[in-house]
Design a protein around this motif. Structure first.
Motif, PDB file in Angstrom:
ATOM      1  N   UNK A   1     134.733 161.101 145.971  1.00 51.31           N
ATOM      2  CA  UNK A   1     134.277 159.903 146.945  1.00 51.31           C
ATOM      3  C   UNK A   1     134.432 158.692 146.064  1.00 51.31           C
ATOM      4  N   UNK A   2     134.293 157.351 146.533  1.00 50.89           N
ATOM      5  CA  UNK A   2     134.192 156.187 145.776  1.00 50.89           C
ATOM      6  C   UNK A   2     133.113 155.844 145.222  1.00 50.89           C
ATOM      7  N   UNK A   3     131.780 156.002 145.488  1.00 53.49           N
ATOM      8  CA  UNK A   3     130.844 155.812 144.743  1.00 53.49           C
ATOM      9  C   UNK A   3     129.854 156.725 145.136  1.00 53.49           C
ATOM     10  N   UNK A   4     128.829 156.952 144.081  1.00 52.44           N
ATOM     11  CA  UNK A   4     127.916 158.065 143.997  1.00 52.44           C
ATOM     12  C   UNK A   4     126.458 157.462 143.175  1.00 52.44           C
ATOM     13  N   UNK A   5     125.437 158.062 143.656  1.00 49.10           N
ATOM     14  CA  UNK A   5     124.208 157.866 143.080  1.00 49.10           C
ATOM     15  C   UNK A   5     124.298 158.230 141.662  1.00 49.10           C
ATOM     16  N   UNK A   6     123.664 157.511 140.838  1.00 41.34           N
ATOM     17  CA  UNK A   6     123.910 157.956 139.423  1.00 41.34           C
ATOM     18  C   UNK A   6     123.149 159.162 138.951  1.00 41.34           C
ATOM     19  N   UNK A   7     121.796 159.278 139.637  1.00 36.42           N
ATOM     20  CA  UNK A   7     121.004 160.668 139.315  1.00 36.42           C
ATOM     21  C   UNK A   7     121.829 161.826 139.614  1.00 36.42           C
ATOM     22  N   UNK A   8     122.599 161.952 140.723  1.00 37.85           N
ATOM     23  CA  UNK A   8     123.294 162.612 141.254  1.00 37.85           C
ATOM     24  C   UNK A   8     124.458 163.022 140.358  1.00 37.85           C
ATOM     25  N   UNK A   9     125.066 161.982 139.995  1.00 39.26           N
ATOM     26  CA  UNK A   9     126.406 161.987 139.066  1.00 39.26           C
ATOM     27  C   UNK A   9     125.944 162.795 137.959  1.00 39.26           C
ATOM     28  N   UNK A  10     124.780 162.251 137.104  1.00 33.59           N
ATOM     29  CA  UNK A  10     124.235 162.986 136.008  1.00 33.59           C
ATOM     30  C   UNK A  10     124.013 164.320 136.250  1.00 33.59           C
ATOM     31  N   UNK A  11     123.779 164.925 137.217  1.00 34.25           N
ATOM     32  CA  UNK A  11     123.206 166.098 137.460  1.00 34.25           C
ATOM     33  C   UNK A  11     124.704 167.093 137.500  1.00 34.25           C
ATOM     34  N   UNK A  12     125.374 166.443 138.351  1.00 36.73           N
ATOM     35  CA  UNK A  12     126.722 167.141 138.608  1.00 36.73           C
ATOM     36  C   UNK A  12     127.551 167.581 137.361  1.00 36.73           C
ATOM     37  N   UNK A  13     127.439 166.159 136.436  1.00 38.95           N
ATOM     38  CA  UNK A  13     128.190 166.375 135.203  1.00 38.95           C
ATOM     39  C   UNK A  13     127.649 167.199 134.211  1.00 38.95           C
ATOM     40  N   UNK A  14     126.441 167.721 134.467  1.00 38.60           N
ATOM     41  CA  UNK A  14     125.625 168.744 133.846  1.00 38.60           C
ATOM     42  C   UNK A  14     124.853 167.881 132.424  1.00 38.60           C
ATOM     43  N   UNK A  15     124.628 166.598 132.673  1.00 33.21           N
ATOM     44  CA  UNK A  15     123.801 165.916 131.565  1.00 33.21           C
ATOM     45  C   UNK A  15     122.343 166.429 131.702  1.00 33.21           C
TER      46      UNK A  15
END
Length: 139
Positions: free
Chosen positions: A4-18
């Motif tokens: 996708x073009x943009x994404x919520x920060x909290x969701x990205x941190x979760x998806x990136x397994x931080x």
């Protein structure tokens, strides 16, 4: 990997397994431990490829460049493709790990250690108030 073009920060941190859960990511962002492009962020902030995210995972500070966005949390090898850690961040993490490794053992500073069973009984005997159940003198 959904792109996708943009994404919520909290969701990205979760998806990136931080962070293990999205709510943990939200808490860390709310505490000010996550910044995007040097600015304080909110959990709903839109994240784009190329943004720089600085975060803390416990004692470990990291700075990463967002390489990709994913709509779903996947396995760790896929999650590692979502970001690239900066060389400065890697060097700082290695220095911090070396300092922790070389730090003196905290237990070595203790002189006496834990009381033995005999010591504990003596301590309890010294604290014994007898049959009194309060500190007031009511004889």
């Amino acid at each position: 990997m959904n792109v996708t073009e943009t994404m919520r920060l909290d969701k990205w941190l979760w998806c990136a397994r931080f962070y293990k859960t999205r709510s943990l990511a939200t808490e860390e962002i709310a505490k000010g431990r996550v910044t995007v492009n040097g600015l304080a962020a909110k959990p709903a902030r839109d994240l784009r490829c190329g943004d720089t995210v600085a975060l803390r995972q416990g004692p470990v500070a990291r700075t990463v460049l967002v390489r990709a966005l994913s709509g779903a949390r996947g396995p760790a090898p896929v999650a590692q493709l979502l970001y690239e850690e900066t060389p400065e961040s890697i060097a700082a993490r290695e220095r911090a790990a070396e300092q922790r490794r070389l730090a003196p053992e905290p237990a070595a500073a203790l002189q006496e250690g834990r009381p033995t069973k005999r010591d504990r009984r003596n301590i309890d005997r010294a604290r014994d108030w007898g049959s009194r159940w309060s500190a007031s003198i009511d004889e």
